[in-house]
Write a protein that holds these residues in place. Structure first.
Motif, PDB file in Angstrom:
ATOM      1  N   UNK A 117       0.943  -1.201  -0.080  1.00  0.00           N
ATOM      2  CA  UNK A 117      -0.003   0.135  -0.070  1.00  0.00           C
ATOM      3  C   UNK A 117       0.845   1.078   0.152  1.00  0.00           C
ATOM      4  N   UNK A 118       1.078   1.868  -0.981  1.00  0.00           N
ATOM      5  CA  UNK A 118       2.055   2.953  -1.389  1.00  0.00           C
ATOM      6  C   UNK A 118       1.530   4.206  -0.429  1.00  0.00           C
ATOM      7  N   UNK A 119       0.394   4.304   0.020  1.00  0.00           N
ATOM      8  CA  UNK A 119      -0.200   5.381   1.041  1.00  0.00           C
ATOM      9  C   UNK A 119       0.216   5.046   2.453  1.00  0.00           C
ATOM     10  N   UNK A 120       0.762   3.821   2.673  1.00  0.00           N
ATOM     11  CA  UNK A 120       1.216   3.627   4.001  1.00  0.00           C
ATOM     12  C   UNK A 120       2.465   4.114   4.512  1.00  0.00           C
ATOM     13  N   UNK A 121       2.635   5.041   5.694  1.00  0.00           N
ATOM     14  CA  UNK A 121       3.978   5.527   5.499  1.00  0.00           C
ATOM     15  C   UNK A 121       5.017   4.613   6.021  1.00  0.00           C
ATOM     16  N   UNK A 122       4.559   3.515   6.372  1.00  0.00           N
ATOM     17  CA  UNK A 122       5.720   2.401   6.826  1.00  0.00           C
ATOM     18  C   UNK A 122       6.498   2.230   5.414  1.00  0.00           C
ATOM     19  N   UNK A 123       5.870   1.901   4.300  1.00  0.00           N
ATOM     20  CA  UNK A 123       6.460   1.901   3.100  1.00  0.00           C
ATOM     21  C   UNK A 123       7.257   3.137   2.665  1.00  0.00           C
ATOM     22  N   UNK A 124       7.071   4.453   3.013  1.00  0.00           N
ATOM     23  CA  UNK A 124       8.021   5.475   2.687  1.00  0.00           C
ATOM     24  C   UNK A 124       9.320   5.342   3.064  1.00  0.00           C
ATOM     25  N   UNK A 125       9.849   4.785   4.153  1.00  0.00           N
ATOM     26  CA  UNK A 125      11.074   4.498   4.490  1.00  0.00           C
ATOM     27  C   UNK A 125      11.580   3.545   3.811  1.00  0.00           C
ATOM     28  N   UNK A 126      10.729   2.293   3.345  1.00  0.00           N
ATOM     29  CA  UNK A 126      11.500   1.343   2.429  1.00  0.00           C
ATOM     30  C   UNK A 126      11.522   1.934   1.255  1.00  0.00           C
ATOM     31  N   UNK A 127      10.928   2.472   0.541  1.00  0.00           N
ATOM     32  CA  UNK A 127      10.880   3.334  -0.976  1.00  0.00           C
ATOM     33  C   UNK A 127      12.182   4.072  -0.735  1.00  0.00           C
ATOM     34  N   UNK A 128      12.372   4.938   0.039  1.00  0.00           N
ATOM     35  CA  UNK A 128      13.509   6.040   0.329  1.00  0.00           C
ATOM     36  C   UNK A 128      14.906   5.004   0.448  1.00  0.00           C
ATOM     37  N   UNK A 129      14.845   4.049   1.211  1.00  0.00           N
ATOM     38  CA  UNK A 129      16.061   3.206   1.458  1.00  0.00           C
ATOM     39  C   UNK A 129      16.562   2.515  -0.040  1.00  0.00           C
ATOM     40  N   UNK A 130      15.434   1.754  -0.952  1.00  0.00           N
ATOM     41  CA  UNK A 130      15.578   1.092  -1.823  1.00  0.00           C
ATOM     42  C   UNK A 130      16.147   2.044  -2.983  1.00  0.00           C
ATOM     43  N   UNK A 131      15.635   3.149  -3.081  1.00  0.00           N
ATOM     44  CA  UNK A 131      15.860   4.228  -3.962  1.00  0.00           C
ATOM     45  C   UNK A 131      17.389   5.048  -3.680  1.00  0.00           C
ATOM     46  N   UNK A 132      17.486   4.970  -2.638  1.00  0.00           N
ATOM     47  CA  UNK A 132      19.064   5.508  -2.346  1.00  0.00           C
ATOM     48  C   UNK A 132      20.157   4.498  -2.831  1.00  0.00           C
ATOM     49  N   UNK A 133      19.975   3.400  -2.323  1.00  0.00           N
ATOM     50  CA  UNK A 133      20.860   2.397  -2.795  1.00  0.00           C
ATOM     51  C   UNK A 133      20.903   2.006  -4.154  1.00  0.00           C
ATOM     52  N   UNK A 134      19.851   2.025  -4.834  1.00  0.00           N
ATOM     53  CA  UNK A 134      19.619   1.620  -6.293  1.00  0.00           C
ATOM     54  C   UNK A 134      20.383   2.962  -7.117  1.00  0.00           C
ATOM     55  N   UNK A 135      20.049   3.823  -6.600  1.00  0.00           N
ATOM     56  CA  UNK A 135      20.521   5.360  -7.453  1.00  0.00           C
ATOM     57  C   UNK A 135      22.223   5.156  -7.325  1.00  0.00           C
ATOM     58  N   UNK A 136      22.641   4.949  -6.190  1.00  0.00           N
ATOM     59  CA  UNK A 136      24.090   4.753  -5.929  1.00  0.00           C
ATOM     60  C   UNK A 136      24.655   3.735  -7.083  1.00  0.00           C
ATOM     61  N   UNK A 137      23.971   2.588  -7.004  1.00  0.00           N
ATOM     62  CA  UNK A 137      24.378   1.377  -8.033  1.00  0.00           C
ATOM     63  C   UNK A 137      24.120   1.565  -9.310  1.00  0.00           C
ATOM     64  N   UNK A 138      23.578   2.481  -9.692  1.00  0.00           N
ATOM     65  CA  UNK A 138      23.329   2.902 -11.086  1.00  0.00           C
ATOM     66  C   UNK A 138      22.080   2.213 -11.658  1.00  0.00           C
ATOM     67  N   UNK A 139      21.068   1.890 -10.928  1.00  0.00           N
ATOM     68  CA  UNK A 139      19.810   1.250 -11.099  1.00  0.00           C
ATOM     69  C   UNK A 139      18.469   2.134 -11.078  1.00  0.00           C
ATOM     70  N   UNK A 140      17.399   1.811 -11.940  1.00  0.00           N
ATOM     71  CA  UNK A 140      16.291   2.727 -11.926  1.00  0.00           C
ATOM     72  C   UNK A 140      15.602   1.857 -10.922  1.00  0.00           C
ATOM     73  N   UNK A 141      14.604   2.363 -10.121  1.00  0.00           N
ATOM     74  CA  UNK A 141      13.597   1.863  -9.350  1.00  0.00           C
ATOM     75  C   UNK A 141      12.306   1.926 -10.187  1.00  0.00           C
ATOM     76  N   UNK A 142      11.539   0.577 -10.125  1.00  0.00           N
ATOM     77  CA  UNK A 142       9.989   0.526 -10.568  1.00  0.00           C
ATOM     78  C   UNK A 142       9.260   0.299  -9.489  1.00  0.00           C
ATOM     79  N   UNK A 143       8.441   1.309  -9.148  1.00  0.00           N
ATOM     80  CA  UNK A 143       7.644   1.138  -7.820  1.00  0.00           C
ATOM     81  C   UNK A 143       6.472   0.526  -8.205  1.00  0.00           C
ATOM     82  N   UNK A 144       5.761  -0.467  -7.644  1.00  0.00           N
ATOM     83  CA  UNK A 144       4.479  -1.150  -7.996  1.00  0.00           C
ATOM     84  C   UNK A 144       3.755  -1.399  -6.553  1.00  0.00           C
TER      85      UNK A 144
END
Length: 338
Positions: free
Chosen positions: A78-105
């Motif tokens: 549930x993308x509106x659940x604030x719990x996932x905000x932190x998950x998404x932020x963490x994955x985005x930061x690490x993927x960006x550093x590694x040169x990957x794009x994040x596809x959020x579903x």
């Protein structure tokens, strides 16, 4: 700098970088896509030339030739659940550093949609990270055998995972409530397909048994604030003087309902949530909750997934366990003696 022919539309190509440096195109490609496999001096020369020429990788062409898209699917319930905000932020930061794009579903709390999106989008991503999967153990294991995959908050044999140890936090929560004189505690459970909800219930009953506490279970409830009213009403139909909610959104909704019904928190009812989402300390009263390293979980999941991708999809059968702790605020206190 030599004058080299450029690719379509004047865009510099790998061939241009190769001509500039004198290295083979295959060496240039390897240095730019898998730099760890090229010696430092060669890599530095190639990277400098690529920067000078203005070369940027054509991800579509690279996907066609290498089978890699440099994209990772991140599925949340549930993308509106604030719990996932932190998950998404963490994955985005690490993927960006590694040169990957994040596809959020957003899988909308649906196991069918979760499964369907993983299949439909398969050509678009190299691997997947699933937070709080609603799939069965069997189906999740099947998918992990077919693709690089990491689960967050779900432990299934054969599936690399990041486990947020909320059961340990539940143990702390029960001890905290017992120390305040509570001898009857209710658990407001999450969705019936939620793996974490069942593990929290098991930890809850185990801790309650150790302290000889009467327990009751109400629900299941969707992990949304709007469900808090029903959860609060259900708890008031038990003998409980305190309750543990599946997550903070449910707990915050319960606080509002208790206020509507004239139930004082914590004087008449103590409330404990789980996750310590943004806003848990802004509600009235501020919520006692189990604090989880949510952003760190997202980062750890990416590290596990990239380890698989570096091994060409070979499963990395390991678990990263992240600790939790109880954060005590004003929503919990001494049991009423009335």
């Amino acid at each position: 700098m030599a004058d080299h022919a450029s690719g379509l539309g004047g865009r510099p190509t790998l061939a241009d970088v190769a001509a500039e440096t004198g290295f083979a195109i295959s060496t240039v490609s390897r240095a730019l896509s898998k730099p760890e496999r090229v010696n430092a001096r060669t890599r530095e020369r190639i990277e400098a030339a690529a920067k000078q020429l203005g070369y940027t990788a054509n991800t579509t062409a690279r996907a066609l030739t290498s089978g890699r898209t440099r994209s990772v699917a991140v599925l949340v319930s549930d993308v509106t659940n604030p719990f996932y905000f932190g998950i998404i932020r963490g994955t985005q930061q690490e993927l960006k550093t590694a040169g990957y794009t994040q596809l959020l579903v957003d899988t909308e709390e649906s196991d069918d949609l979760e499964d369907a999106m993983l299949r439909r989008l398969r050509a678009s991503y190299d691997g997947a990270i699933i937070a709080a999967s609603r799939l069965t153990d069997r189906r999740l294991a099947e998918l992990a055998a077919q693709m690089p995959l990491v689960a967050i908050n779900r432990q299934t044999r054969g599936v690399p995972n990041v486990f947020i140890d909320t059961p340990a936090g539940v143990d702390q929560a029960v001890e905290h409530l017992v120390s305040h004189g509570h001898r009857a505690i209710a658990y407001a459970s999450g969705p019936p397909t939620s793996w974490p909800s069942e593990r929290r219930w098991r930890a809850f009953t185990k801790a309650a048994g150790r302290w000889d506490v009467e327990v009751s279970r109400v629900g299941p409830f969707s992990p949304r604030q709007i469900q808090g009213a029903a959860a609060a009403d259900a708890v008031l139909n038990t003998r409980a003087t305190a309750c543990l909610a599946f997550n903070d959104l449910l707990a915050i909704g319960m606080l509002a309902r208790f206020a509507e019904r004239g139930v004082r928190v914590p004087e008449d009812m103590s409330v404990v949530g789980c996750d310590d989402i943004f806003g848990a300390d802004f509600c009235h009263p501020p919520l006692t909750t189990i604090t989880a390293p949510i952003t760190q979980a997202g980062r750890a999941a990416v590290s596990l997934l990239l380890a698989q991708l570096d091994r060409d999809g070979e499963p990395v059968r390991r678990t990263i366990t992240l600790p939790t702790h109880l954060t005590i605020r004003a929503s919990s206190g001494a049991a009423s003696t009335a």
